[in-house]
Design an enzyme around this catalytic site. Sequence first.
Site, PDB file in Angstrom:
ATOM      1  N   PRO A 120      -8.903   2.102  -5.299  1.00  0.00           N
ATOM      2  CA  PRO A 120      -8.996   3.273  -5.841  1.00  0.00           C
ATOM      3  C   PRO A 120     -10.116   4.051  -4.897  1.00  0.00           C
ATOM      4  CG  PRO A 120      -9.792   1.785  -7.509  1.00  0.00           C
ATOM      5  CD  PRO A 120      -9.310   1.131  -6.339  1.00  0.00           C
ATOM      6  N   LEU A 126      -1.278   4.518  -9.696  1.00  0.00           N
ATOM      7  CA  LEU A 126      -0.983   2.998 -10.356  1.00  0.00           C
ATOM      8  C   LEU A 126      -0.567   3.445 -11.847  1.00  0.00           C
ATOM      9  CD1 LEU A 126      -1.538   0.262 -10.530  1.00  0.00           C
ATOM     10  CD2 LEU A 126      -3.998   0.717 -11.055  1.00  0.00           C
ATOM     11  N   GLY A 167      -6.456  -9.841  14.179  1.00  0.00           N
ATOM     12  CA  GLY A 167      -7.785  -9.322  13.578  1.00  0.00           C
ATOM     13  C   GLY A 167      -8.766 -10.488  13.600  1.00  0.00           C
ATOM     14  N   HIS A 175      -5.596  -3.755  -3.396  1.00  0.00           N
ATOM     15  CA  HIS A 175      -6.334  -4.433  -2.391  1.00  0.00           C
ATOM     16  C   HIS A 175      -7.797  -4.130  -2.319  1.00  0.00           C
ATOM     17  CE1 HIS A 175      -2.052  -4.724  -0.278  1.00  0.00           C
ATOM     18  NE2 HIS A 175      -2.096  -5.341  -1.361  1.00  0.00           N
ATOM     19  N   GLU A 182       0.737  -1.260   0.229  1.00  0.00           N
ATOM     20  CA  GLU A 182       0.046   0.038   0.211  1.00  0.00           C
ATOM     21  C   GLU A 182       0.943   1.403  -0.006  1.00  0.00           C
ATOM     22  OE1 GLU A 182      -3.267  -0.407   2.863  1.00  0.00           O
ATOM     23  OE2 GLU A 182      -3.884  -2.480   1.937  1.00  0.00           O
ATOM     24  N   GLU A 217      -4.495  -8.534  -1.808  1.00  0.00           N
ATOM     25  CA  GLU A 217      -5.129  -8.889  -0.499  1.00  0.00           C
ATOM     26  C   GLU A 217      -6.312  -8.070  -0.357  1.00  0.00           C
ATOM     27  OE1 GLU A 217      -2.272  -6.479   2.463  1.00  0.00           O
ATOM     28  OE2 GLU A 217      -4.452  -5.810   3.308  1.00  0.00           O
TER      29      GLU A 217
END
Length: 544
Positions: A268, A276, A386, A293, A221, A340
Amino acid sequence: MGMNAVFMRFTAAWFLLVFHGPYVRPELFEKFYLEPVNLDVDTGRVVKRVNERFLSVAIDASLVAEEKFVYLLASPKLKTLSSALSPGFLRFGGTKQDFMTFNPRTYHQEYPRNSYGYLGDTCKRLTLPPLLEENLKKQWALQTLLLQQEELKGTYKNVRFTEYAVDLLHSFANCTGLDLIFGLNALLRTKGNSWNSQNAKMLLDYCESRQYNMSWELGNEPNSYQKKAGFRVDGYQLGLDFDHLRKILSKSKLYKSSGLYGPDISQPRDHRRDLLEGFLESGAEAINACTWHHYYVNGRDTSLEDFLDPDVLDMLATKTQEVLETVDLVSPGKRVWLGETSSAYGGGALGLSDTFAAGFMWLDKLGLGAKLGLDVVIRQVLIGSGTYHLVDNNLDPLPDYWLSVLYKKLVGPEVLNASVLSTLGPRRRLRVYCHCTNKKSANYKRGAFTLFALNLSKSTAKINLPSHLANSSAEAFVLEAPEAGEQGLLSRSVKLNGLVLKMVDDQTLPELQGVPLHTGDPLSLPGFSFAFYVLSQAQAAACH
Ligand SMILES: *[C@@H]1O[C@H](CO)[C@@H](O)[C@H](O)[C@H]1NC(C)=O
Ligand SMILES: *[C@@H]1O[C@H](CO)[C@@H](O)[C@H](O)[C@H]1NC(C)=O
Ligand SMILES: *[C@@H]1O[C@H](CO)[C@@H](O)[C@H](O)[C@H]1NC(C)=O
Ligand SMILES: *[C@@H]1O[C@H](CO)[C@@H](O)[C@H](O)[C@H]1NC(C)=O
Ligand SMILES: CC(=O)N[C@H]1CO[C@H](CO)[C@@H](O)[C@@H]1O
């Protein structure tokens, strides 16, 4: 207002009180459609073909925040569970990867070639003794709380990892038949803000000395580096960094044609996709697939309603189309992966992401993602902190694990075009997808196809097969919550054809058996459930 509408209002109010509690929108209980819908499927043509590792999994890099926890991967139970997900990729990456450096204990300039270390190469030696496993699991439960706090604060400690972590990861992947993708740290930068490859080079040398066949990523990211690390890396520069990594790989005998995937950008937002575009301009040649992701919702601000909402599920299509457009524009033909992905970001939604309800998002993502042309979908996470994990902190499988195993078993890479037709217009709460049946499943003949369907409403869906298939024998794998009502949807177990799924023992999964259906009857899908139907005698031309 007709009788029908009055009746509907009455039932909606009744459900509000009895079934769902007071906060659920009445639209969830649209009109009862008791008449069957018709399945329309083109069995003559494959519309998309996905990777045979389409359903893949991730381990978050935060597992090595304290290296001893990587030993959880040596649990026999986890090995059994993971093996059933092969073939697939095992991505090791995430936010923490950009805060990790390789710091070998026994650093030599030249590692001896082909010498096998402490763990050796045999899967038998990769076995955590039961007592140690129990201990580690207890400590891990506490560690996950710390990791969640770190994520909340958004400040990340630097971590060093050694050969032990790499050896364990590789052995785990090797023993379970998964292909390891290792995420390198892209935040190691030079003064001129280009990637400093020194540490990666050392890691690559080590892995090559061990003959570890694996593939690579660089950075996680990067669009939020400003927030995480206090400085920016633009897309074009990141592309150059990938090119640099590719050049290093191409000099290695073992890695000269190994996979490189990136840039692992977030989905996005507000049509912003400049990173990108810039990345692809300079980096497209270096990568084998372009990764991004996707999460549907924020884990701290979501509800059961979102998990069952067709509008929320459709957001994947909007985002995917945006990414595909950019890729088609700059590097047409480049494969696109969800590098991901899960239900809710921020570690998942507490009380939802690890329950039966999460299966609607997961199965719909698998169906819709393939239909839209994504090549691989990497689920965050196999195990880890998580609540979006497939296997919980006690290393027991959760509903999405069982769903994933069934998907692997029954669904092949060839996508067919399918939809449901009804006289009452589109059925937004009934979603269907068709693929050829997995040809590696010994149980089914060529020409078989698998329909999978989700019913996002309360009442049973009846699905008529096309008339030429009406007499074809079918086998159903219906996944339902273990009990009715909201409590059932929030359960951490799942029923397959009426029986709660459980491991037989640490080495054995239960047989995942279908039930034969009476030919000629419509398929019957209970409310708030999903199912796979194998049409074993369909003789679909596309599936021969
Ligand atoms: C596991 O490693 C061995 C030895 O390096 C190799 O021959 C084998 O292909 C690997 N298997 C997988 C599934 O990666
Ligand atoms: C490494 O693994 C990939 C994917 O499984 C395989 O295609 C390739 O042949 C392997 N390379 C070596 C050198 O074993
Ligand atoms: C799939 O079928 C629908 C209608 O049933 C049609 O509109 C659409 O163009 C088809 N898509 C493909 C890729 O063939
Ligand atoms: C299906 O079976 C019924 C009853 O045996 C028969 O009447 C019908 O013609 C069959 N349909 C097809 C498409 O084979
Ligand atoms: C008949 C039918 O379709 N059954 C349920 C499951 O999904 C549909 C799709 O909209 C719902 O309307 C139904 O309640």
